[in-house]
Design a protein around this motif. Structure first.
Motif, PDB file in Angstrom:
ATOM      1  N   ILE A  19      -1.926  62.668  19.374  1.00  0.00           N
ATOM      2  CA  ILE A  19      -1.063  61.485  19.299  1.00  0.00           C
ATOM      3  C   ILE A  19      -0.005  61.738  18.213  1.00  0.00           C
ATOM      4  N   PRO A  20       1.279  61.683  18.548  1.00  0.00           N
ATOM      5  CA  PRO A  20       2.323  62.004  17.569  1.00  0.00           C
ATOM      6  C   PRO A  20       2.468  60.923  16.497  1.00  0.00           C
ATOM      7  N   ALA A  21       3.181  61.279  15.440  1.00  0.00           N
ATOM      8  CA  ALA A  21       3.400  60.347  14.325  1.00  0.00           C
ATOM      9  C   ALA A  21       4.198  59.130  14.773  1.00  0.00           C
ATOM     10  N   GLY A  22       3.830  57.981  14.218  1.00  0.00           N
ATOM     11  CA  GLY A  22       4.574  56.755  14.469  1.00  0.00           C
ATOM     12  C   GLY A  22       4.202  56.014  15.734  1.00  0.00           C
ATOM     13  N   VAL A  23       3.208  56.524  16.467  1.00  0.00           N
ATOM     14  CA  VAL A  23       2.798  55.878  17.720  1.00  0.00           C
ATOM     15  C   VAL A  23       1.557  55.036  17.451  1.00  0.00           C
ATOM     16  N   GLU A  24       1.644  53.750  17.709  1.00  0.00           N
ATOM     17  CA  GLU A  24       0.554  52.820  17.441  1.00  0.00           C
ATOM     18  C   GLU A  24      -0.345  52.662  18.670  1.00  0.00           C
ATOM     19  N   PRO A  25      -1.578  52.172  18.473  1.00  0.00           N
ATOM     20  CA  PRO A  25      -2.458  51.890  19.615  1.00  0.00           C
ATOM     21  C   PRO A  25      -1.800  50.933  20.604  1.00  0.00           C
ATOM     22  N   GLY A  26      -1.875  51.252  21.879  1.00  0.00           N
ATOM     23  CA  GLY A  26      -1.256  50.446  22.921  1.00  0.00           C
ATOM     24  C   GLY A  26       0.126  50.920  23.298  1.00  0.00           C
ATOM     25  N   ALA A  27       0.769  51.717  22.436  1.00  0.00           N
ATOM     26  CA  ALA A  27       2.106  52.235  22.726  1.00  0.00           C
ATOM     27  C   ALA A  27       2.011  53.426  23.679  1.00  0.00           C
ATOM     28  N   VAL A  28       3.149  53.758  24.284  1.00  0.00           N
ATOM     29  CA  VAL A  28       3.212  54.868  25.239  1.00  0.00           C
ATOM     30  C   VAL A  28       4.090  55.968  24.652  1.00  0.00           C
ATOM     31  N   PHE A  29       3.645  57.214  24.771  1.00  0.00           N
ATOM     32  CA  PHE A  29       4.478  58.340  24.332  1.00  0.00           C
ATOM     33  C   PHE A  29       4.517  59.397  25.436  1.00  0.00           C
ATOM     34  N   GLN A  30       5.601  60.170  25.410  1.00  0.00           N
ATOM     35  CA  GLN A  30       5.760  61.230  26.412  1.00  0.00           C
ATOM     36  C   GLN A  30       5.350  62.566  25.800  1.00  0.00           C
ATOM     37  N   THR A  31       4.644  63.369  26.587  1.00  0.00           N
ATOM     38  CA  THR A  31       4.232  64.686  26.133  1.00  0.00           C
ATOM     39  C   THR A  31       4.136  65.609  27.332  1.00  0.00           C
ATOM     40  N   GLN A  32       3.872  66.873  27.055  1.00  0.00           N
ATOM     41  CA  GLN A  32       3.710  67.865  28.124  1.00  0.00           C
ATOM     42  C   GLN A  32       2.225  68.103  28.346  1.00  0.00           C
ATOM     43  N   HIS A  33       1.789  68.006  29.592  1.00  0.00           N
ATOM     44  CA  HIS A  33       0.370  68.212  29.887  1.00  0.00           C
ATOM     45  C   HIS A  33      -0.005  69.664  29.586  1.00  0.00           C
ATOM     46  N   PRO A  34      -1.033  69.900  28.756  1.00  0.00           N
ATOM     47  CA  PRO A  34      -1.388  71.277  28.372  1.00  0.00           C
ATOM     48  C   PRO A  34      -1.825  72.137  29.541  1.00  0.00           C
ATOM     49  N   GLY A  35      -2.391  71.519  30.591  1.00  0.00           N
ATOM     50  CA  GLY A  35      -2.872  72.293  31.724  1.00  0.00           C
ATOM     51  C   GLY A  35      -1.808  72.598  32.752  1.00  0.00           C
ATOM     52  N   THR A  36      -1.035  71.573  33.150  1.00  0.00           N
ATOM     53  CA  THR A  36      -0.040  71.752  34.213  1.00  0.00           C
ATOM     54  C   THR A  36       1.348  72.072  33.685  1.00  0.00           C
ATOM     55  N   GLY A  37       1.627  71.661  32.449  1.00  0.00           N
ATOM     56  CA  GLY A  37       2.967  71.857  31.898  1.00  0.00           C
ATOM     57  C   GLY A  37       3.949  70.783  32.299  1.00  0.00           C
ATOM     58  N   ASN A  38       3.506  69.802  33.087  1.00  0.00           N
ATOM     59  CA  ASN A  38       4.389  68.734  33.530  1.00  0.00           C
ATOM     60  C   ASN A  38       4.502  67.644  32.469  1.00  0.00           C
ATOM     61  N   PRO A  39       5.656  66.978  32.403  1.00  0.00           N
ATOM     62  CA  PRO A  39       5.781  65.850  31.463  1.00  0.00           C
ATOM     63  C   PRO A  39       4.949  64.664  31.959  1.00  0.00           C
ATOM     64  N   VAL A  40       4.248  64.016  31.033  1.00  0.00           N
ATOM     65  CA  VAL A  40       3.418  62.860  31.380  1.00  0.00           C
ATOM     66  C   VAL A  40       3.605  61.788  30.313  1.00  0.00           C
ATOM     67  N   TYR A  41       3.319  60.539  30.699  1.00  0.00           N
ATOM     68  CA  TYR A  41       3.362  59.417  29.762  1.00  0.00           C
ATOM     69  C   TYR A  41       1.924  58.979  29.470  1.00  0.00           C
ATOM     70  N   VAL A  42       1.617  58.858  28.195  1.00  0.00           N
ATOM     71  CA  VAL A  42       0.248  58.551  27.767  1.00  0.00           C
ATOM     72  C   VAL A  42       0.251  57.251  26.958  1.00  0.00           C
ATOM     73  N   ARG A  43      -0.632  56.339  27.306  1.00  0.00           N
ATOM     74  CA  ARG A  43      -0.804  55.116  26.530  1.00  0.00           C
ATOM     75  C   ARG A  43      -1.951  55.322  25.532  1.00  0.00           C
ATOM     76  N   VAL A  44      -1.663  55.075  24.259  1.00  0.00           N
ATOM     77  CA  VAL A  44      -2.658  55.283  23.207  1.00  0.00           C
ATOM     78  C   VAL A  44      -3.751  54.223  23.329  1.00  0.00           C
ATOM     79  N   PRO A  45      -5.025  54.651  23.460  1.00  0.00           N
ATOM     80  CA  PRO A  45      -6.110  53.669  23.593  1.00  0.00           C
ATOM     81  C   PRO A  45      -6.419  52.986  22.264  1.00  0.00           C
ATOM     82  N   PRO A  46      -7.058  51.829  22.278  1.00  0.00           N
ATOM     83  CA  PRO A  46      -7.424  51.129  21.035  1.00  0.00           C
ATOM     84  C   PRO A  46      -8.329  51.988  20.147  1.00  0.00           C
ATOM     85  N   GLY A  47      -8.096  51.903  18.834  1.00  0.00           N
ATOM     86  CA  GLY A  47      -8.926  52.638  17.885  1.00  0.00           C
ATOM     87  C   GLY A  47      -8.437  54.032  17.572  1.00  0.00           C
TER      88      GLY A  47
END
Length: 267
Positions: free
Chosen positions: A13-41
């Motif tokens: 989870i990158p810096a500045g991203v709070e629980p519930g927020a969404v950030f974009q990253t590259q999937h380590p397995g496929t290499g495709n860009p994906v959007y991830v929602r940070v789970p609570p906690g």
């Protein structure tokens, strides 16, 4: 213990991203860009496991379970050293002592109990001096997994080698191994705890660490039960030859059980 190492579906989870927020990253397995929602906690720097579409999955829980399993499995290393291993070393020292009750040790002659104490102190001091180097491997190199594997399996192999020292009735080898096994144990402990920030959310590190300690204590309780059972088999024998043989067999039995226990729980 392979579950404890970062898998191809985990992202940080990158810096500045709070629980519930969404950030974009590259999937380590496929290499495709994906959007991830940070789970609570979960907080910045935590690992979160995702599928190919970026949905959060719960594979990180398996990492924690594997960490608990290893904490349970490595627990018997000290009890066997402080029970039958120590008893057999003292017995062997008394047998090999000269008319003054001394045995050769590092160029001098000491009593068996003093030799054992000095050997254990030397092992503790070596660990204290080498721990900063082990910590540097953990913090500043990419060889943490390799170092962990080396120390864990070194402890297991040295534990089995103790059987040879017992059969050969070699006091100096036995004293060395009674130090080497706890040394490998402590080194692997330092390395395994370094994985905590990666396998547990920041808010749950304390709880995971505490439960790991509980698992270690449960493993030690289990090992003490084995020690008692082996001691009952040894019994209170009056004949010295029979008693010495039973102590030797009890020592070997304990080594086989605990080294095997450590080996099985390391996978």
């Amino acid at each position: 213990m392979q579950c404890c190492f970062r898998s191809a579906t985990e992202v940080v989870i990158p810096a500045g991203v709070e629980p519930g927020a969404v950030f974009q990253t590259q999937h380590p397995g496929t290499g495709n860009p994906v959007y991830v929602r940070v789970p609570p906690g979960y907080l910045t720097g935590d690992l979160v496991a995702i599928d190919e579409e970026g949905n959060v999955v719960k594979s990180c829980n398996n990492n924690v379970k594997a960490w608990y399993w290893y904490c349970f499995g490595r627990a018997p290393a000290y009890p066997w050293v402080l029970s039958y291993g120590t008893v057999f070393a003292l017995q062997l020292g008394k047998e090999q002592a000269d008319e003054h009750g001394k045995v050769p040790f590092l160029g001098t002659r000491l009593s068996p109990s003093t030799s054992l104490t000095v050997a254990l102190v030397i092992g503790v001091l070596l660990l204290a001096f080498l721990s900063p180097g082990i910590g540097a491997i953990v913090d500043f190199t990419r060889y943490r997994k390799e170092a962990f594997t080396f120390f864990a399996f070194s402890g297991i192999i040295l534990g089995f080698l103790t059987i040879g020292a017992v059969y050969a009735r070699c006091l100096w080898a036995l004293l060395f191994l009674l130090n080497a096994v706890p040394f490998a144990y402590e080194a692997s402990v330092n390395l395994i705890y370094a994985y905590l920030p990666e396998i547990a959310p920041v808010k749950k590190i304390g709880m995971v660490s505490a439960l790991g300690l509980v698992c270690t204590n449960l493993g030690q309780i289990g090992s003490l039960i084995f020690i008692v059972l082996i001691a009952l088999q040894t019994g209170d024998v009056q004949d010295k030859g029979t008693r010495d043989t039973k102590i030797r067999d009890g020592t070997i039995g304990q080594i086989c059980i605990f080294s095997g226990w450590w080996l099985i729980t390391s996978f």
